[in-house]
Write a protein that holds these residues in place. Sequence first.
Motif, PDB file in Angstrom:
ATOM      1  N   THR A 177       0.851  -1.188   0.000  1.00  0.00           N
ATOM      2  CA  THR A 177       0.000   0.000   0.000  1.00  0.00           C
ATOM      3  C   THR A 177       0.884   1.235   0.000  1.00  0.00           C
ATOM      4  O   THR A 177       2.074   1.166   0.353  1.00  0.00           O
ATOM      5  CB  THR A 177      -0.917   0.057   1.238  1.00  0.00           C
ATOM      6  OG1 THR A 177      -0.114   0.367   2.391  1.00  0.00           O
ATOM      7  CG2 THR A 177      -1.644  -1.259   1.467  1.00  0.00           C
ATOM      8  N   VAL A 195      -1.565  -5.376   3.350  1.00  0.00           N
ATOM      9  CA  VAL A 195      -2.945  -5.789   3.577  1.00  0.00           C
ATOM     10  C   VAL A 195      -3.287  -6.862   2.548  1.00  0.00           C
ATOM     11  O   VAL A 195      -2.913  -6.742   1.376  1.00  0.00           O
ATOM     12  CB  VAL A 195      -3.936  -4.604   3.504  1.00  0.00           C
ATOM     13  CG1 VAL A 195      -3.888  -3.926   2.146  1.00  0.00           C
ATOM     14  CG2 VAL A 195      -5.352  -5.061   3.841  1.00  0.00           C
ATOM     15  N   VAL A 200      -6.545   2.237   5.080  1.00  0.00           N
ATOM     16  CA  VAL A 200      -6.493   0.899   4.473  1.00  0.00           C
ATOM     17  C   VAL A 200      -7.887   0.289   4.390  1.00  0.00           C
ATOM     18  O   VAL A 200      -8.245  -0.363   3.396  1.00  0.00           O
ATOM     19  CB  VAL A 200      -5.530  -0.010   5.259  1.00  0.00           C
ATOM     20  CG1 VAL A 200      -5.753  -1.473   4.915  1.00  0.00           C
ATOM     21  CG2 VAL A 200      -4.087   0.376   4.963  1.00  0.00           C
ATOM     22  N   ILE A 237      -3.776  -7.292   8.160  1.00  0.00           N
ATOM     23  CA  ILE A 237      -3.009  -6.059   8.006  1.00  0.00           C
ATOM     24  C   ILE A 237      -1.826  -6.070   8.977  1.00  0.00           C
ATOM     25  O   ILE A 237      -1.952  -6.487  10.131  1.00  0.00           O
ATOM     26  CB  ILE A 237      -3.914  -4.813   8.238  1.00  0.00           C
ATOM     27  CG1 ILE A 237      -3.116  -3.519   8.166  1.00  0.00           C
ATOM     28  CG2 ILE A 237      -4.661  -4.911   9.541  1.00  0.00           C
ATOM     29  CD1 ILE A 237      -3.992  -2.275   8.237  1.00  0.00           C
TER      30      ILE A 237
END
Length: 351
Positions: free
Chosen positions: A65, A71, A113, A81
Motif C-alpha cells: 500500500t 494488507v 487501508v 493487516i
Amino acid sequence: MRYLTTVSAMACVAVLTIPSSLTAAGDHTHNPANTISADVDHPDSFRHFAPELPAMQARIPEANTEFGLHVSEIEPGLFFITDFIYQSAFLVTNEGVVVFDAPPSFGDRHRAVIEMSAPGVPITHCILSHKHADHNGGGYSFGDIEGLTVIAAQASADSLAASPLRGVLKPNQTFEETLSLTVGGVPIELQTASFHANDTDVIIHLPQQKFLMAIDTITPGEAPFMNFGATSNLEGYMAGFDTFLSYDFEHFLSGHVSVLGNRQDVETARDYAFDVRDTVYSLWPSFLERFGANMDLTGYQNGNLAYRMTMEDLRDECATQIIDRWEDKLSVVDLWADSHCETVVLHAIMH
C-alpha cells in the motif's frame, strides 16, 4: 516448594562443577544472556547471533500500500493487516466493517487501508483482544465514529475504567466469559482466557473463515518473544495451546511480526514451549546441590549471590540444550531461549 537457605544447612552439600558458558550460533563461544554489544569484536557482539532462517524470511509479506502497510484478503471479506511489527484484521460484511484490535503504530493509516479495501462501507464494530495500549492504543483513530460498538471483556473494561490508557477506546458492550454475535450474517465467537494480559485475554474465532486470533502468544516461524511474550501467567500460557488447538482454524493471528500463522505454527510453538519447560524440570533435582556448590565457591558470605548463580547455571544449561535442538527449526532461538528458560526457572522456584 521450599528450599534450605541457611549456611549451616548447605555446609554439607557436595561441591559441583559450575557449568561453562554456553555456545550459541556460529563458531564463537559466548553467553546469549549477557548484554549484547554493538562492538563487532566483543565476545558478546551482535554478530554472534544467527540470522533469521531462510524459511522464515520467505514467509514475510511485502508492503503493498502507499501507506507502508501490508494488507491482504485471506478469506472473502476478511483482511489481514501488518506494519511488520504489529498485526490486526478487519472483517467486511454487508452490515459494516468489524475491526479486530487497533495498534497505535498503524495510526490513521488503519482507517485509510479499510477505506481502500472497502470503500464507503461504514465501520460499525471494534473488538478488543485485551486492553494493552500497544495493541489497542490506536483506537483513537476510530473515536469519532458515531454509534461505534466497542466490545471488550468485562475485566478489561473494569481495568480501563480504573486506569484509562491513552488511545484505547472505552468499551460500550462487555461480556463475562463468552459472547456470540453475528454481524452482517457472519458469526463471531469470543471467549476469555488468561495466557498473557494481567486482567484477561479474548480469543476471537470466526468459524466460517476458520480464523483464530489470540494476541501475544506465538510468533510464527520464530521462537516467542522474551519471557514467552512477557506473559504474566506461565501456566495459562502453557495451557493455552490445548485451548487454541481445540478450535477449527487455518489462519492464526498472534499480533506480532509480519507473518500470519497457521495450525502448524501453533503446534510447533507448543512443542518448543513444552521442551523448555521439560528441560528445566529435568535439571531441577540438582538445584540444591548446585546452590551448595555456589555457596562454597563464594565462601558462604553471600547467599543471594550464590542463589543468583544457581539460577543462572540452570538457565544457561537449559538454553544450551534448547538452542542446539531448535536453532534450525525456529528463528531467533539463540536470542530469546535464555529468557524462556529463566521464566520457567522462576516459575519452578515459586511453585
